[in-house]
Design an enzyme around this catalytic site. Structure first.
Site, short mmCIF file in Angstrom:
data_model
loop_
_atom_site.label_atom_id
_atom_site.label_comp_id
_atom_site.label_asym_id
_atom_site.label_seq_id
_atom_site.Cartn_x
_atom_site.Cartn_y
_atom_site.Cartn_z
N HIS A 192 16.67 -43.38 0.50
CA HIS A 192 15.83 -42.17 0.54
C HIS A 192 14.45 -42.55 1.06
O HIS A 192 13.92 -43.61 0.73
CB HIS A 192 15.73 -41.55 -0.86
CG HIS A 192 15.15 -40.17 -0.82
ND1 HIS A 192 13.80 -39.94 -0.64
CD2 HIS A 192 15.73 -38.95 -0.90
CE1 HIS A 192 13.59 -38.63 -0.62
NE2 HIS A 192 14.74 -38.01 -0.77
N GLU B 121 11.58 -41.69 0.25
CA GLU B 121 10.56 -41.98 -0.76
C GLU B 121 10.67 -43.41 -1.24
O GLU B 121 9.68 -44.01 -1.68
CB GLU B 121 10.69 -40.96 -1.91
CG GLU B 121 10.15 -39.59 -1.48
CD GLU B 121 10.74 -38.40 -2.20
OE1 GLU B 121 11.35 -38.57 -3.26
OE2 GLU B 121 10.59 -37.28 -1.67
N GLY C 282 9.74 -31.36 0.82
CA GLY C 282 8.74 -30.73 -0.04
C GLY C 282 7.67 -29.96 0.72
O GLY C 282 6.63 -29.60 0.16
N LYS D 77 14.98 -36.34 -8.36
CA LYS D 77 13.85 -37.27 -8.21
C LYS D 77 13.35 -37.69 -9.61
O LYS D 77 14.17 -37.87 -10.50
CB LYS D 77 12.77 -36.63 -7.34
CG LYS D 77 13.35 -36.15 -5.99
CD LYS D 77 12.34 -35.81 -4.96
CE LYS D 77 13.05 -35.38 -3.67
NZ LYS D 77 12.16 -35.16 -2.55
N ASN E 257 18.92 -33.50 -5.86
CA ASN E 257 18.22 -34.76 -6.14
C ASN E 257 17.05 -34.41 -7.06
O ASN E 257 16.08 -33.80 -6.62
CB ASN E 257 17.73 -35.38 -4.83
CG ASN E 257 16.89 -36.63 -5.05
OD1 ASN E 257 16.79 -37.12 -6.17
ND2 ASN E 257 16.27 -37.14 -4.00
N GLU F 171 17.20 -36.43 6.61
CA GLU F 171 16.06 -35.81 5.94
C GLU F 171 14.78 -36.17 6.71
O GLU F 171 14.21 -37.24 6.49
CB GLU F 171 15.93 -36.33 4.50
CG GLU F 171 17.07 -35.96 3.60
CD GLU F 171 16.64 -35.94 2.13
OE1 GLU F 171 16.90 -34.94 1.48
OE2 GLU F 171 16.04 -36.92 1.66
N SER G 27 13.35 -29.22 2.30
CA SER G 27 12.96 -27.82 2.12
C SER G 27 14.12 -26.84 2.26
O SER G 27 13.96 -25.74 2.81
CB SER G 27 11.81 -27.45 3.08
OG SER G 27 10.65 -28.18 2.74
P1 13P Z 1 12.96 -30.89 -1.05
O1 13P Z 1 14.25 -30.08 -1.04
O2 13P Z 1 12.14 -30.69 -2.27
O3 13P Z 1 12.22 -30.72 0.23
O4 13P Z 1 13.41 -32.44 -1.12
C1 13P Z 1 14.32 -32.93 -0.20
C2 13P Z 1 14.73 -34.27 -0.62
O5 13P Z 1 13.98 -35.23 -0.51
C3 13P Z 1 16.07 -34.41 -1.23
O6 13P Z 1 16.45 -35.75 -1.31
#
Ligand code: 13P
Length: 250
Positions: A96, A98, A172, A15, A13, A166, A211
């Site tokens: 997601h 976010e 992150g 982002k 992803n 997640e 992560s």
């Molecule tokens: P990270 O792997 O950077 O922690 O992000 C996970 C994520 O949100 C994937 O959609």
């Protein structure tokens, strides 16, 4: 269904990262994916890069990070599932955290987006996960169960749908839940899928995200009911994504 009938799925992803000049990384990731078959490798791209990404990495499944629930119309800024498909995309992330947190996406909206993906020929990766406070209060499985209850479409076949667990506090963050916690949550999600979708629920792929790195991917991917991973930061470079893809070969 045996685990072997659910091929491992490693999803990146990107982002809100990446310009056309970064597509060389995607080409390299596509080559790794081809070399690691039958592991399936996919990357959710920023919308403007879906079309060039599909051309730059033909061996890779390219998808969107979000879609609008409607097929078209007066929705400024919206990107429909049909547009993603037209651009060469094959899947979309929906729900997601976010987007749930920063765009106010409710479970009902997430369900509508998942249904839109199915309607217009995309597969969907539906994301769920709890906040740190809920985990601390022992409520993680309850919260995720509620999210699934309200956001999972009630029909579907196993190949069309994947679910990504997640935990928000792990995204992150540089740390993950314990393997025991991940396995327990995936077992809960599997039960939920079977109750909701019947036997088809056994073929839905369940991914862990938050992560994931080359150092922890092997142990996470070795857990029962972990059929793949959803990777943010480490998916941006072939050098950090490749060890995760390789860890999925078993
Ligand atoms: P990270 O792997 O950077 O922690 O992000 C996970 C994520 O949100 C994937 O959609």
């Amino acid at each position: 269904m045996s685990v072997s009938k659910r091929p491992k799925l490693v999803v990146g992803n990107w982002k809100m990262n990446g310009l056309r000049r970064d597509l060389a990384e995607l080409t390299a990731i596509g080559e790794i994916g081809t070399a690691c078959a039958p592991v399936q490798v996919a990357v959710a791209m920023p919308s403007p890069l879906i079309y060039p990404a599909a051309r730059a990495a033909p061996g890779l499944q390219v998808g969107a990070q979000d879609i609008h629930p409607e097929s078209g119309g007066a929705f400024t800024g919206g990107v429909s599932a049909a547009m993603v498909r037209d651009a060469g995309g094959g899947f979309a992330l929906v729900g997601h955290s976010e987007r749930r947190l920063s765009c106010g996406e409710t479970d009902a909206i997430v369900q509508a987006k998942a249904s839109a993906a199915r309607r217009d020929g995309l597969s969907a990766i539906l994301c769920v996960g709890e906040e740190a406070a809920a985990r601390g209060q022992g409520q993680a499985e309850t919260i995720v169960g509620r999210q699934l209850e309200a956001s999972l479409p009630s029909t579907g076949d196993g190949a069309w749908l994947s679910i990504a667990y997640e935990p928000i506090w792990a995204i992150g963050a540089g740390h993950t839940p314990t393997l025991v916690e991940i396995a327990a949550m995936h077992a809960v999600i599997r039960r939920h899928c079977v109750v909701r979708l019947g036997e088809v629920g056994r073929s839905v792929r369940l991914l862990y995200g938050g992560s994931v790195t080359g150092a922890n991917a092997g142990a996470i991917l070795g857990l029962a009911d972990v059929d793949g991973v959803l990777v943010g930061g480490a998916s941006l470079r072939a050098a950090t994504f490749a060890p995760i893809v390789r860890a999925a070969i078993r």
